[in-house]
Enzyme design. Structure first.
Site, PDB file in Angstrom:
ATOM      1  N   CYS A 111       6.093  -4.519   6.051  1.00 43.79           N
ATOM      2  CA  CYS A 111       7.353  -4.383   5.556  1.00 43.79           C
ATOM      3  C   CYS A 111       8.203  -4.797   6.338  1.00 43.79           C
ATOM      4  O   CYS A 111       9.348  -4.949   6.073  1.00 43.79           O
ATOM      5  CB  CYS A 111       7.389  -2.637   5.173  1.00 43.79           C
ATOM      6  SG  CYS A 111       5.937  -2.291   4.354  1.00 43.79           S
ATOM      7  N   HIS A 150      14.651  -0.744   4.379  1.00 44.71           N
ATOM      8  CA  HIS A 150      13.385  -1.089   3.736  1.00 44.71           C
ATOM      9  C   HIS A 150      13.325   0.177   2.771  1.00 44.71           C
ATOM     10  O   HIS A 150      13.650   1.298   3.006  1.00 44.71           O
ATOM     11  CB  HIS A 150      12.277  -0.867   4.639  1.00 44.71           C
ATOM     12  CG  HIS A 150      10.931  -0.841   3.976  1.00 44.71           C
ATOM     13  ND1 HIS A 150      10.637  -1.833   3.183  1.00 44.71           N
ATOM     14  CD2 HIS A 150       9.689  -0.065   4.094  1.00 44.71           C
ATOM     15  CE1 HIS A 150       9.303  -1.287   2.480  1.00 44.71           C
ATOM     16  NE2 HIS A 150       8.928  -0.542   3.370  1.00 44.71           N
ATOM     17  N   ASN A 167       8.494   0.866  -3.361  1.00 45.43           N
ATOM     18  CA  ASN A 167       8.228   0.357  -2.021  1.00 45.43           C
ATOM     19  C   ASN A 167       7.390  -1.278  -2.333  1.00 45.43           C
ATOM     20  O   ASN A 167       6.347  -1.036  -2.730  1.00 45.43           O
ATOM     21  CB  ASN A 167       7.396   1.041  -1.196  1.00 45.43           C
ATOM     22  CG  ASN A 167       7.175   0.530   0.127  1.00 45.43           C
ATOM     23  OD1 ASN A 167       7.237  -0.576   0.385  1.00 45.43           O
ATOM     24  ND2 ASN A 167       6.707   1.335   1.157  1.00 45.43           N
TER      25      ASN A 167
END
Ligand code: UT7
Length: 324
Positions: A115, A250, A280
């Site tokens: 990520c 994020h 996500n």
């Protein structure tokens, strides 16, 4: 080192058409819209079709970024893609994308830093543009088809993730102190079992490898490392938290974002989030959020913007940008 800076000349994103709502998930696993919304802040996510591969998402986001930059494929000197869900081990997604876009035969490669990968890719691209003689413009892409590694029977992970792609066109400019100013990055691979996915190409063709996560461990570590990254970034650039106009984190969990903001004493009004509608999306998360924040005029000329990420590995990072 050359003088000058690296600016974000254009941004683009792409979300697959199909939307999977919390209510639909509740008919697939033992969960509820209420649980997902209160524990994560997510209401829906986008899911690519079975015949839509990760490079297709990257292709769409890249075209949108090039259009936003008012540049053509011939202007691109370097291509870096961040992904953990390429449809094959090799060639790289970047090589596939180079041909799909019709770029010149420029250096094209993938990176995997989960990520945080988009911030890793930005750092590499910015240094090549800043220091190399062969590059003026770079295309940096974060692209993920996470639905291909999600276990749709595991309620502790399947409610979190979605598919997306985001892209930046970076450009070297002789102007000073503008664009990407600085980046802090880190990694700690001592506990890979806390968030991982096995091989994409298992020797046993009957074994499907899915993402596995210890949610609470990831939750705690993400807040700790993102806070530390931001503090270090601001300290070494002699900035205060109040100098930052916009924080784009994020997009993993709204509670993580709120706890991070609270631990930094940073107002949520200055934090951009879109995870309610996209979930996500790993390394696509930051460029997609950034593209939406830009369209929504969330930041203006002269503003300091901080991007911050955390992911499997663990990996983490924060990037400081001054919007031109
Ligand atoms: O991109 C970086 C990677 N990911 C992240 O950053 C995610 C980090 N972690 C998280 O966001 C959170 O830990 C989760 C959203 C994954 C889980 O939230 P939590 O508040 O930490 O829940 P928990 O794991 O402590 O589980 C609480 C309860 C458990 O039931 P019991 O043992 O209390 O009876 C779980 O079995 O919630 C249960 N549960 C669910 N219930 C309904 C777990 N998933 C679900 C679900 N629906 N989808």
């Amino acid at each position: 080192m050359k003088q000058g800076s690296v600016i974000i000349r254009g941004v683009g994103s792409y979300l697959p058409r199909k939307i999977l709502t919390n209510h639909e998930l509740a008919s697939m696993v033992d969960t509820s819209d209420e649980w997902i919304r209160t524990r994560t802040g997510i209401s829906q996510r986008h899911i690519a079709d079975a015949n839509e591969v990760c490079s297709d998402l990257a292709h769409m986001a890249s075209k949108n970024a090039l259009a936003d930059a008012h540049l053509q494929t011939k202007d691109i000197d370097l291509l870096i893609v961040s992904t953990i869900t390429h449809n094959m081990v090799f060639p790289s997604l970047a090589a596939i994308l180079q041909a799909k876009l019709g770029l010149r035969n420029v250096m094209s490669f993938d990176i995997n830093a989960t990520c945080s990968g988009f911030l890793y890719a930005l750092e590499i691209a910015a240094h090549l543009l800043q220091n190399g003689n062969s590059y003026r413009c770079a295309l940096v892409v974060g692209s993920e088809k996470l639905s291909s590694i999600v276990d749709w029977e595991d309620r502790s992970t399947c409610v979190l993730f979605g598919d997306a792609s985001g892209a930046f066109v970076l450009e070297y400019t002789p102007a000073e102190h503008v664009g990407i100013l600085d980046t802090v990055l880190g990694a700690d691979g001592s506990s890979p079992e806390k968030l991982y996915c096995g091989a994409l190409q298992p020797t046993d063709v009957n074994t499907k490898h899915f993402m596995k996560m210890n949610g609470q461990e990831v939750f705690k570590n993400s807040i700790y490392w993102m806070r530390k990254s931001i503090e270090e970034l601001l300290k070494r650039n002699h900035l205060k938290k109040t100098d930052v106009a916009c924080l784009i984190p994020h997009q993993a969990n709204l509670r993580i974002i709120q706890s991070l903001a609270q631990s930094l004493d940073f107002p949520m009004e200055h934090v951009f989030y879109n995870l309610d509608t996209v979930g996500n999306t790993s390394s696509a998360s930051i460029p997609v959020a950034f593209a939406q924040a830009k369209s929504a005029h969330y930041f203006h000329s002269g503003d300091y913007i901080v991007l911050v990420a955390f992911g499997g590995g663990f990996t983490w990072g924060a990037t400081l940008i001054k919007w031109p």
